[in-house]
Enzyme design. Structure first.
Site, mmCIF file in Angstrom:
data_model
loop_
_atom_site.group_PDB
_atom_site.id
_atom_site.type_symbol
_atom_site.label_atom_id
_atom_site.label_comp_id
_atom_site.label_asym_id
_atom_site.label_seq_id
_atom_site.Cartn_x
_atom_site.Cartn_y
_atom_site.Cartn_z
ATOM 1 N N SER A 128 0.828 -1.205 0.000
ATOM 2 C CA SER A 128 0.000 0.000 0.000
ATOM 3 C C SER A 128 0.856 1.247 0.000
ATOM 4 O O SER A 128 1.965 1.251 0.566
ATOM 5 C CB SER A 128 -0.905 0.005 1.238
ATOM 6 O OG SER A 128 -1.520 1.261 1.421
ATOM 7 N N TYR A 153 -2.424 -0.032 10.016
ATOM 8 C CA TYR A 153 -2.564 -0.620 8.675
ATOM 9 C C TYR A 153 -1.259 -0.491 7.899
ATOM 10 O O TYR A 153 -0.756 -1.475 7.337
ATOM 11 C CB TYR A 153 -3.696 0.073 7.929
ATOM 12 C CG TYR A 153 -3.771 -0.281 6.468
ATOM 13 C CD1 TYR A 153 -4.063 -1.574 6.058
ATOM 14 C CD2 TYR A 153 -3.538 0.675 5.479
ATOM 15 C CE1 TYR A 153 -4.130 -1.919 4.715
ATOM 16 C CE2 TYR A 153 -3.610 0.352 4.140
ATOM 17 C CZ TYR A 153 -3.901 -0.943 3.760
ATOM 18 O OH TYR A 153 -3.949 -1.275 2.424
#
Length: 326
Positions: A128, A153
């Site tokens: 990501s 995350y």
């Protein structure tokens, strides 16, 4: 020969599966169909895949070793596209254990599966743009240090890259991590800004605009993402000077757009003005993302072609059909 695709009922996984099946590949899809967002959308995506030639689906949690092993019994798997993960920055403030289970345990389960396959040609997995965290240098380049995550995350995605690097070093099967930059388009995720904004405008509610609108994102249309994933899958990395067949790419549009411009394009596509509720920055969020895609362009020929002026109206057209907003 089959391709194992995790997160097949997710936004990106669904579109990648469609493209692989369209070119004649056999796809074994895994997804746990969890309720992070409405499972009806996941099942609607899955319904469009079921019955297609070459497609098999198993409902399984990637962190469940036995369930994953059962799904691949007897299959001649040569390639893996591992997209399943617990997504979202803000939800990690609420349910951190979901990220540890899916993104760390789940990633390790998939790596163990890959290393024990008789012949794993390539393991492509989702990282990501969040790994860039507190970085201020733009555009973000894969050579930049990513030691300052600002969300759990992001920390789990960076950990995935490190674990994959170790497996590539130890077991020599080719791996590529893809740092996705703000993917949007038809069948998109309801927790993403474009979907949230669109829903609010149709329902006549104000949209929440964080950091008072002073945000930029490298919005990347789903068709471009799918093209990049498949080009990457078809080009496994050769060993580096230490013998490690491993690399990481940014995969984005290479063109950051101001958030307020995205909203303007969205208003035009819907034909209504949005009522904006200006708010401060959210914890774990970043002000700007911007992908340097020179590495993936050089190695695979990836070249995104869809500006938001084209992609956003396509999303709105899908949204109208799916939600009967004609």
């Amino acid at each position: 020969m089959a391709i194992l695709l995790t997160g097949v009922a997710g936004f990106i996984g669904f579109h990648v599966a469609q493209a692989l099946l369209a070119r004649g590949d056999e796809v074994i899809g895994i997804d746990n169909l969890n309720d992070y967002y409405d499972p009806k959308l996941k099942r609607a995506r899955l319904d469009r895949l079921q019955g297609k030639k070459g497609f098999k689906f198993y409902q399984a949690d990637i962190a469940d070793v036995d369930a994953v092993q059962q799904a691949v019994v007897g299959a001649d798997i040569r390639r893996i596209v591992h997209l399943a993960a617990q997504a979202g920055v803000r939800y990690s403030l609420v349910n951190p254990f979901a990220y540890i289970r899916a993104n760390l345990m789940g990633h390790t389960v998939m790596l163990e599966l890959a290393r024990n396959l008789p012949k794993c040609e390539h393991f492509v997995y989702a990282s990501s743009s969040s790994v860039y965290g507190g970085n201020t240098k733009l555009p973000f380049a894969v050579e930049d240090r990513v030691d300052s995550p600002v969300s759990l995350y992001a920390a789990t995605k960076k950990a995935d890259e490190l674990i994959s690097h170790a497996y590539a070093h130890l077991f020599k099967f080719p791996q590529t991590g893809l740092r996705f930059f703000t993917v949007y388009g038809p069948w998109g995720r309801p927790d993403m800004a474009l979907y949230i904004f669109t829903k609010a405008i149709f329902e006549g509610r104000p949209i929440e605009v964080f950091n008072n609108g002073d945000m930029q994102r490298d919005f990347t249309y789903i068709d471009d993402i799918v093209d990049g994933v498949i080009k990457t899958l078809d080009n496994p990395p050769p060993p580096d000077e230490q013998g490690r067949p491993y690399r990481v790419y940014n995969i984005g549009n290479n063109k950051p757009e101001p958030l307020l411009r995205l909203i303007e394009v969205l208003e035009n596509a819907i034909g209504r003005k949005a009522e904006k509720k200006m708010l401060p920055m959210q914890p774990g969020d970043v002000k700007a993302t911007y992908a340097d895609i020179s590495a993936i362009r050089r190695d695979t020929g990836f070249a995104p072609t869809t500006p938001i002026d084209v992609g956003v109206p396509r999303f709105v057209e899908w949204y109208r059909r799916y939600h009967n907003q004609i």
